[in-house]
Write a protein that holds these residues in place. Structure first.
Motif, PDB file in Angstrom:
ATOM      1  N   ILE A  23       0.818  -1.207   0.000  1.00 30.07           N
ATOM      2  CA  ILE A  23       0.000   0.000   0.000  1.00 30.07           C
ATOM      3  C   ILE A  23       0.855   1.262   0.000  1.00 30.07           C
ATOM      4  O   ILE A  23       0.562   2.224  -0.682  1.00 30.07           O
ATOM      5  CB  ILE A  23      -0.951   0.005   1.218  1.00 30.07           C
ATOM      6  N   MET A  24       1.936   1.245   0.764  1.00 28.04           N
ATOM      7  CA  MET A  24       2.796   2.424   0.851  1.00 28.04           C
ATOM      8  C   MET A  24       3.294   2.841  -0.534  1.00 28.04           C
ATOM      9  O   MET A  24       3.847   2.023  -1.261  1.00 28.04           O
ATOM     10  CB  MET A  24       4.015   2.099   1.716  1.00 28.04           C
ATOM     11  N   PRO A  25       3.113   4.097  -0.907  1.00 25.78           N
ATOM     12  CA  PRO A  25       3.655   4.532  -2.196  1.00 25.78           C
ATOM     13  C   PRO A  25       5.180   4.550  -2.153  1.00 25.78           C
ATOM     14  O   PRO A  25       5.755   4.793  -1.089  1.00 25.78           O
ATOM     15  CB  PRO A  25       3.100   5.947  -2.366  1.00 25.78           C
ATOM     16  N   VAL A  51       7.352   6.597  -2.929  1.00 28.01           N
ATOM     17  CA  VAL A  51       7.985   7.818  -2.410  1.00 28.01           C
ATOM     18  C   VAL A  51       8.292   7.686  -0.933  1.00 28.01           C
ATOM     19  O   VAL A  51       9.324   8.155  -0.456  1.00 28.01           O
ATOM     20  CB  VAL A  51       7.035   9.023  -2.549  1.00 28.01           C
ATOM     21  N   ALA A  52       7.384   7.050  -0.204  1.00 30.70           N
ATOM     22  CA  ALA A  52       7.539   6.995   1.245  1.00 30.70           C
ATOM     23  C   ALA A  52       8.611   6.006   1.663  1.00 30.70           C
ATOM     24  O   ALA A  52       9.130   6.092   2.763  1.00 30.70           O
ATOM     25  CB  ALA A  52       6.215   6.627   1.892  1.00 30.70           C
ATOM     26  N   PRO A 108      14.002   5.635   3.379  1.00 34.66           N
ATOM     27  CA  PRO A 108      14.402   4.598   4.333  1.00 34.66           C
ATOM     28  C   PRO A 108      15.202   3.473   3.685  1.00 34.66           C
ATOM     29  O   PRO A 108      16.221   3.039   4.237  1.00 34.66           O
ATOM     30  CB  PRO A 108      13.068   4.073   4.860  1.00 34.66           C
ATOM     31  N   LEU A 146       8.485   1.263   6.936  1.00 39.21           N
ATOM     32  CA  LEU A 146       7.206   1.608   7.560  1.00 39.21           C
ATOM     33  C   LEU A 146       7.439   2.432   8.826  1.00 39.21           C
ATOM     34  O   LEU A 146       6.809   3.471   9.029  1.00 39.21           O
ATOM     35  CB  LEU A 146       6.473   0.314   7.910  1.00 39.21           C
ATOM     36  N   SER A 166       9.209   5.843   8.000  1.00 43.24           N
ATOM     37  CA  SER A 166       8.343   6.894   7.447  1.00 43.24           C
ATOM     38  C   SER A 166       7.314   7.366   8.463  1.00 43.24           C
ATOM     39  O   SER A 166       6.861   8.501   8.377  1.00 43.24           O
ATOM     40  CB  SER A 166       7.682   6.505   6.123  1.00 43.24           C
ATOM     41  N   LYS A 180      -1.927   4.190  -5.987  1.00 45.22           N
ATOM     42  CA  LYS A 180      -0.585   4.747  -6.112  1.00 45.22           C
ATOM     43  C   LYS A 180      -0.341   5.344  -7.499  1.00 45.22           C
ATOM     44  O   LYS A 180       0.794   5.663  -7.833  1.00 45.22           O
ATOM     45  CB  LYS A 180       0.456   3.655  -5.840  1.00 45.22           C
ATOM     46  N   THR A 230      -0.742  10.435  -4.435  1.00 42.07           N
ATOM     47  CA  THR A 230       0.657  10.047  -4.530  1.00 42.07           C
ATOM     48  C   THR A 230       1.462  11.075  -5.311  1.00 42.07           C
ATOM     49  O   THR A 230       2.606  11.344  -4.981  1.00 42.07           O
ATOM     50  CB  THR A 230       0.784   8.687  -5.224  1.00 42.07           C
ATOM     51  N   TYR A 285       0.886  14.247  -5.501  1.00 40.49           N
ATOM     52  CA  TYR A 285       1.110  15.406  -4.647  1.00 40.49           C
ATOM     53  C   TYR A 285       2.214  15.100  -3.623  1.00 40.49           C
ATOM     54  O   TYR A 285       3.123  15.901  -3.416  1.00 40.49           O
ATOM     55  CB  TYR A 285      -0.179  15.818  -3.939  1.00 40.49           C
ATOM     56  N   ALA A 286       2.135  13.907  -3.046  1.00 41.11           N
ATOM     57  CA  ALA A 286       3.165  13.513  -2.087  1.00 41.11           C
ATOM     58  C   ALA A 286       4.537  13.531  -2.748  1.00 41.11           C
ATOM     59  O   ALA A 286       5.524  13.984  -2.170  1.00 41.11           O
ATOM     60  CB  ALA A 286       2.865  12.124  -1.540  1.00 41.11           C
ATOM     61  N   PHE A 287       4.585  13.060  -3.960  1.00 41.75           N
ATOM     62  CA  PHE A 287       5.842  12.994  -4.702  1.00 41.75           C
ATOM     63  C   PHE A 287       6.391  14.398  -4.959  1.00 41.75           C
ATOM     64  O   PHE A 287       7.583  14.647  -4.800  1.00 41.75           O
ATOM     65  CB  PHE A 287       5.590  12.275  -6.026  1.00 41.75           C
ATOM     66  N   ALA A 316       1.520   9.691   2.814  1.00 38.94           N
ATOM     67  CA  ALA A 316       1.644   8.248   2.643  1.00 38.94           C
ATOM     68  C   ALA A 316       0.896   7.517   3.757  1.00 38.94           C
ATOM     69  O   ALA A 316       0.232   6.504   3.512  1.00 38.94           O
ATOM     70  CB  ALA A 316       3.112   7.850   2.636  1.00 38.94           C
ATOM     71  N   TYR A 317       0.981   8.035   4.959  1.00 41.00           N
ATOM     72  CA  TYR A 317       0.276   7.379   6.059  1.00 41.00           C
ATOM     73  C   TYR A 317      -1.228   7.545   5.968  1.00 41.00           C
ATOM     74  O   TYR A 317      -1.984   6.629   6.293  1.00 41.00           O
ATOM     75  CB  TYR A 317       0.823   7.840   7.418  1.00 41.00           C
ATOM     76  N   LEU A 356      -2.792   7.737   3.221  1.00 45.14           N
ATOM     77  CA  LEU A 356      -3.124   6.763   2.182  1.00 45.14           C
ATOM     78  C   LEU A 356      -3.144   5.352   2.758  1.00 45.14           C
ATOM     79  O   LEU A 356      -4.037   4.551   2.464  1.00 45.14           O
ATOM     80  CB  LEU A 356      -2.082   6.868   1.063  1.00 45.14           C
ATOM     81  N   LEU A 357      -2.164   5.072   3.607  1.00 44.43           N
ATOM     82  CA  LEU A 357      -2.081   3.745   4.211  1.00 44.43           C
ATOM     83  C   LEU A 357      -3.346   3.440   5.017  1.00 44.43           C
ATOM     84  O   LEU A 357      -3.941   2.370   4.892  1.00 44.43           O
ATOM     85  CB  LEU A 357      -0.849   3.666   5.106  1.00 44.43           C
ATOM     86  N   VAL A 388      -6.420   3.131   2.489  1.00 45.65           N
ATOM     87  CA  VAL A 388      -6.437   1.921   1.671  1.00 45.65           C
ATOM     88  C   VAL A 388      -6.600   0.689   2.554  1.00 45.65           C
ATOM     89  O   VAL A 388      -7.313  -0.247   2.193  1.00 45.65           O
ATOM     90  CB  VAL A 388      -5.166   1.830   0.806  1.00 45.65           C
TER      91      VAL A 388
END
Lengths: 508, 342, 396
Positions: free
Chosen positions: B182-184, B186-187, B191, C63, C66, C330, C351, C353-355, C370-371, C373-374, C377
């Motif tokens: 699920i995480m795109p 970019v995120a 890391p 995870l 971020s 995504k 995504t 916009y996040a990018f 991203a979170y 979205l997480l 979803v």
């Protein structure tokens, strides 16, 4: 059936073993023999310089070509790594910040400099320049020397390219319609309108548009807008700044000047191609060489593109300094007022021009964390590319992506004519560059920390919504001001102000 | 075995139905082929032919030129060949590995019951959190942080986790796996960069292969779970009675029966790894750079270089297309039927 | 898992692992086992664990990191990164602050059609919650449904108030949802239709099968550029068509819906093959016997499809839709290359916009998106898996 699955497993084993490191790229074997002093030993024998820039051919091509020559002369090995343009900024930053330090030389846009200089990632080159008179530093355009390459009075980059925006116009159309090259933005609009109303077509029946400006969102459009706005905002020389007040750090984008610029920006859309809102510079340049545009705002690239094979704008492309304005911003009241000698000390015929050094021209810098001997070699490499003997040839070749930045590059027209320009075109083109370059009122691109957020997110986003009709002028200006102010508060007003003053060379 | 590939009457359409089918199929094929035709012709156009276009037919509308092909294959040929090799190695090995690991896991999840304890999982997560916090915030070296985290985990495993006895099931494991997608990107890019930098794996095949295996595993597990569950369990039972081991049953009976699904899944994950851009561009510099970086690189300061882009995309499609042609026949009916009937 | 016990294949295995609790045999018994027996007992773990470990290794760190990033502000300082914790500031800015309009768009009072949709949805959801109450499934289940229903209704209001209202404009969240719903619907239906056509015994079907896979093989960035070439109204191949229709002055890129449709067409074009190939494989793996029996019994084509084929491919269909659901959220390359999210904000996804803000070094903000979205979803996917997939019986 069984055999197939053995093969399957074997393939898996094979791939596991493939997880080893990939083969080294083809490069001359590293001379690792014991260092024995000999007469034939070259200056930088055994030193490897790792350089990074974006995948060209522009910029990367001359770096590789000159790198090879440099290797032959000095014995150093130059590896040029290229990554897509869009990732270059982050990639360099990540590499520095995590202490990976894969690169000794980074070639980037000086606009990003502050994000690299402030944390101390770049080597101070001031003494290098002082100790190397053969770099002919004084020959480099004043603006590039004192602003582009310099931060807080120290030199951090060696210019390899000169970037600022100009206006190009079609000389044949101007003659046909009895128009002259635009001097003010009002002239620009009138020119565009006249062409648009004349409903001209190219030889193959395609329409000719009055003005083509790359207005695509999240691309390069905000530079075009700044090119327009600066004429109204900055009048007292580079140090005055065109984005923020240099005392209070209040944005200069919510006032009558910015409103007028937005009006002009939107009006040009009427005379442009129907999908101008989705065009990037690549598209407008394509339209230009297809002969479909009468006016455009662009960097020096159009000059060399127009003479390429298949271009329909060859010998019809005129260049002028960015148009100016007879009315400029009074910073106290936020109103537009008529130019006075006091208000516009650099005005020509009462018109204030503020040529915009958008992006700033590709420049090379050296990683502070590299070994001393590598740094010396790296500087020698940058110097080699920058010296007149090499750069004066490279700037006339379109493929290099280098635009002129040295005074000596304007003196000899031969290289330009050899490259395919007519004498008139060369004079025109170089004249416009020279006029911009010599202007004491050149606008320095925003170089404060996180300028990408200020410009690419806030400014660009507001402009895109404005062009799409999602909001009016007042809301757009307010959005820009609020967005900038919020980021400033977040990063600290004092720090941002100091950085801004440092880029403009203002000493406390 | 061969005869089993031929199917029987239910799939033989009447002449009229066949005609309609051909029309529909032809229409969709046209929708797919025309853009590709445009792509390939563009790769033979000069910049001027593109900008003054549209031109459709080579030699009639425009004079095709090899300039873009020459540039990609000769002028920057070394880069192209290196990136191409990297792409082939990374994509093939990561998808084969993902297929092997993923189908094993999928099989385990369809045929056995797992009951991991919620408490254990929770404690484990907490310890990972502590490890990363130690590493990032406190600034301990990676090794030390991991050691502390592991120690904490063992201690709490012996003490706290026994109190939370709620059990998780197979579907929880499966859902956890798929939720990792699920995480795109970019995120996760930054890391991941830090992790590989610590491991000294930046700019290597290994980094890309490991990442792509992890990214593709959930998809393999989910798709293969469905294919496995359609295989009648009686076959496996009879094999078990005959004394075959679990692994033998899996490799010699179950996998061959799921071949259509395996091939379809393989093609999908291969394509993903083949085409992935963002992770690749961040984890590599030059040595392990892959093809998508080159495609993106064609849009630089001068706008998209359509002709070079087209050449690169064409070069990138060709091998996958070849593989699809080779493997397509395995997505065929009849294997299952054959096995059931012996 | 019902079928497992039905077939008596409930495994008994010994497994020393972190997560899998062994049904441990007694020590005496264990020592008697030979190596192969022991391996046999370990089989389930040996099969599952490598995959779990690989995913764990590569997903936990990103995870958690971020999550930290989303709660902090990042600065590049001498010698590395400085992480400054700012609590929920990044989330606050996105959900309630200046960037709220980016996420949620501009909301306005829905028009009658919008109200009708909302009312219908509310009734449906109320019945859904009610059925949990009637079934006495327990307070937790009913509460869960009630919370889900409220969340869903809120999401729907967001969509309706921005799409079906006078002055509303969709934000990135709504646009993303739109791409997901429209994209998946078309991709599935088209993919299924093509798979059914290709499953027939037609001479030359191999040709079509391979051709149909092509769009999926192109790198997403490449598809973006390809569609930009095709959609160019000035020098693209469709230029004569535009002129023929008298639309040479029309530019899809200027109109919000024109641009959105262009993005959706590209997305459908690219991802229908995925649905197609997986469904084709499912159709091909189908047991022929029931079908032959049905033909003997005189069933027509539709009946065979409805009662035999469809149930057979439903499990894999639900998986497909779940995978595409997760992937579509995504979506980034197409809007990024076709329109860069323009005109205005019309085609921008979450995504994307996040990018964009990530590139501008707002790494905390992008991690916060991203979170968000997480959460979103995961919520939708859990709901989907719980309600639809388990009902259809996809093996959960």
């Amino acid at each position: 059936m069984n055999r197939k699955w053995i093969a399957f497993a074997a393939l898996g084993a094979l791939t596991l073993s493939a997880c080893a490191t990939p083969p080294q790229p083809a490069q001359p074997a590293q001379p690792s023999q014991p260092q024995q002093p000999s007469a034939s030993r070259k200056q930088f024998e055994g030193i490897t310089i790792n350089a990074i820039t974006f995948s060209g051919p522009q910029i990367a091509e001359p770096m590789q070509r000159r790198g090879k020559e440099f290797s032959e002369a000095t014995g150093a090995t130059v590896n040029v790594v290229t990554v897509p343009f869009s990732e270059l900024y982050q990639k360099i930053l990540n590499d520095f910040a995590t202490g990976t330090n894969s690169f000794d030389v980074v070639v980037f846009a000086p606009q990003w400099m502050v994000d690299y200089v402030e944390p101390g990632y770049l080597e101070d080159l001031t003494d290098y320049v002082k100790n190397n008179p053969d770099i002919e530093w004084e020959d480099i355009g004043l603006f590039f020397r004192d602003f582009s390459a310099t931060y807080n009075g120290r030199i951090y980059t060696i210019p390899l390219d000169g970037d600022f925006q100009m206006v190009y116009y079609r000389t044949d159309i101007a003659k046909q319609l009895g128009l002259s090259a635009p001097e003010t933005w009002e002239d620009y609009l009138n020119f565009a309108k006249a062409v648009s109303e004349a409903k001209l077509t190219t030889e193959d029946g395609k329409p000719v548009y009055g003005s083509c400006i790359a207005k695509k969102k999240a691309a390069q459009s905000y530079w075009m807008f700044t090119s327009i706005a600066s004429a109204f905002i900055q009048s007292k020389g580079t140090e005055q700044g065109a984005f923020f007040d240099t005392e209070t750090f209040k944005p200069l984008y919510n006032n009558e000047a910015a409103a007028r610029a937005l009006e002009i920006y939107k009006e040009t859309t009427q005379y442009g191609p129907p999908d101008e809102i989705n065009l990037d510079v690549g598209d407008t340049r394509g339209l230009w060489t297809a002969g479909q545009c009468a006016l455009t705002i662009d960097w020096g690239d159009i000059g060399t593109l127009a003479i390429e094979e298949g271009s329909k704008a060859k010998d019809k492309t005129g260049a002028v300094i960015l148009p100016g304005s007879k009315r400029v911003l009074d910073r106290k009241t936020g109103k537009l007022v008529d130019c006075t000698p006091e208000l516009c000390p650099h005005a020509i015929n009462g018109i204030n021009h503020a040529p915009f050094a958008a992006f700033g021209g590709w420049s090379g810098a050296i990683n502070k964390a590299s070994k001393p001997e590598v740094k010396t070699a790296a500087f020698a490499y940058l110097k080699y590319m920058n010296q007149p003997a090499q750069s004066n040839v490279d700037v006339t070749i379109g493929k290099t992506g280098f635009n002129p930045y040295r005074v000596s590059q304007f003196e000899n027209l031969d290289n330009w004519i050899k490259a395919g320009m007519s004498e008139q075109a060369a004079k025109d083109y170089l004249g416009a560059i020279k006029a911009s370059l010599n202007s004491p009122n050149m606008v320095l691109d925003l170089r404060i920390p996180q300028n990408q957020y200020y410009q690419q997110i806030v400014l660009d986003g507001a402009l895109a919504k404005f062009l799409a009709g999602e909001q009016d002028i007042a809301a757009t200006m307010k959005e820009i001001e609020d967005g900038w102010e919020q980021k400033t508060e977040e990063l600290g007003r004092e720090a941002q102000l100091n950085a801004y003053r440092a880029t403009l060379g203002i000493k406390k | 075995m061969r005869s089993l590939f031929h199917s029987r009457s239910p799939f033989k359409p009447s002449p009229f139905a066949a005609l309609v089918s051909y029309l529909l199929l032809g229409f969709w094929a046209l929708l797919i082929l025309f853009p590709l035709y445009w792509l390939i012709t563009t790769s033979f156009k000069l910049p001027a032919d593109v900008n003054n276009g549209p031109f459709y037919i080579p030699f009639v509308d425009f004079q095709p030129s090899l300039h873009a092909w020459r540039y990609i294959l000769e002028e920057v040929g070394n880069d192209t060949r290196r990136n191409f090799l990297n792409t082939v190695v990374v994509a093939l090995s990561s998808s084969v590995l993902a297929l092997m690991l993923g189908s094993s896991a999928a099989y385990a999840l369809t045929r056995f019951q797992f009951r991991p304890k919620l408490g254990t999982v929770g404690v484990f997560l907490a310890c990972v959190l502590v490890t990363i916090a130690l590493f990032l915030v406190v600034g301990l070296p990676l090794g030390a942080s991991v050691a502390v985290g592991a120690g904490l985990f063992v201690i709490s495993l012996l003490t706290i986790s026994k109190r939370f006895k709620r059990l998780l099931s197979n579907s929880d494991i499966a859902f956890w796996l798929i939720s990792q997608r699920i995480m795109p990107p970019v995120a996760v890019v930054l890391p991941l960069y830090v992790v590989y930098q610590q491991l000294g794996l930046l700019d290597t095949w290994a980094a890309l292969i490991i990442t792509y295996v992890a990214v593709n595993l959930p998809i393999v597990v989910w798709l293969m779970r469905d294919y496995f569950s359609t295989i009648p369990i009686e076959i496996e039972e009879s094999a078990q009675i005959d004394g075959a081991s679990r692994f033998r049953i899996f490799f010699t009976i179950v996998l061959p029966l799921a071949l259509p699904g395996l091939v379809a899944t393989f093609l999908f994950v291969l394509v993903f790894a083949w085409n992935e851009y963002l992770i690749s561009v961040f984890l590599t510099n030059a040595r392990a750079q892959t093809m998508p970086s080159m495609v993106v690189a064609q849009n630089a300061t001068r706008g998209p270089q359509w002709w070079y882009l087209s050449v690169l995309v064409t070069i990138m499609i060709a091998p996958v297309l070849g593989l699809a042609i080779l493997l397509e026949r395995y997505i065929a009916r009849g294997l299952l039927v054959g096995a059931v009937k012996g | 898992m019902a079928f497992l016990s039905r077939f008596g294949l409930r495994s008994t295995f010994a497994m020393r692992s972190l997560m899998i609790r062994p049904l441990a045999p007694t020590k005496r018994l264990q020592s008697q086992l030979s190596f192969s027996h022991r391996l046999e007992r370990l089989a389930p773990g040996v099969l599952l664990l490598p995959a779990v470990l690989v995913v764990l290794f590569l997903s936990i760190a990103p995870l958690v990191i971020s999550l930290l990033l989303s709660l902090s502000r990042l600065r590049f300082v001498a010698g590395g990164l400085q992480i400054q914790f700012v609590g929920l500031a990044n989330f606050e800015r996105l959900l309630f602050g200046r960037e709220q309009r980016v996420l949620f768009g501009v909301l306005d009072t829905p028009n009658p059609f919008g109200w009708a949709i909302l009312a219908l949805a509310a009734i449906g959801l109320a019945r859904w919650v009610g059925s949990a109450l009637r079934a006495r499934a327990g307070a937790a289940a009913a509460l869960g449904r009630a919370v889900s229903a409220v969340l869903l209704l809120g999401l729907l209001y967001l969509v309706v108030a921005s799409l079906f209202s006078e002055g509303g404009r969709p934000g990135t969240l709504t646009v993303t949802l739109l791409y997901v719903v429209v994209g998946i619907t078309f991709q599935y239906l088209l993919g299924l239709a093509l798979a059914l056509l290709c499953a027939q015994q037609l001479p030359g079907r191999t040709f079509f099968r391979v051709i149909f896979l092509l769009p999926m093989m192109i790198t997403p960035v490449g598809v973006g550029y390809l569609f930009r070439m095709l959609a160019d109204t000035n020098k693209g191949p469709l230029e004569p068509l535009w002129i023929l229709l008298g639309m040479q002055d029309f530019a899809w890129a200027n109109s919000a819906w024109g641009a959105r449709v262009a993005v959706m067409i590209g997305d459908i074009w690219q991802w229908t093959p995925f649905m197609f190939i997986v469904l084709l494989a499912a159709l091909e793996a189908q047991d022929v016997e029931p079908m032959e029996a049905a033909i003997v019994d005189g069933a027509n084509g539709w009946q065979i499809f409805r009662y035999i084929t469809l149930p057979a491919i439903l499990p894999v269909s639900t998986t497909l839709i779940l995978i595409r659901l997760i992937e579509s959220f995504k979506l980034i390359d197409l809007p990024n290359i076709l329109t860069n999210g323009g005109p205005g904000t019309a085609t921008e996804t979450l995504t994307l916009y996040a990018f964009r803000i990530w590139r501008a070094l707002d790494i905390g903000g992008s991690a916060a998106i991203a979170y968000i979205l997480l959460f979103l979803v995961t919520f939708i996917a859990t709901l989907y898996v719980r309600t639809i997939r388990s009902r259809i019986g996809g093996g959960l």
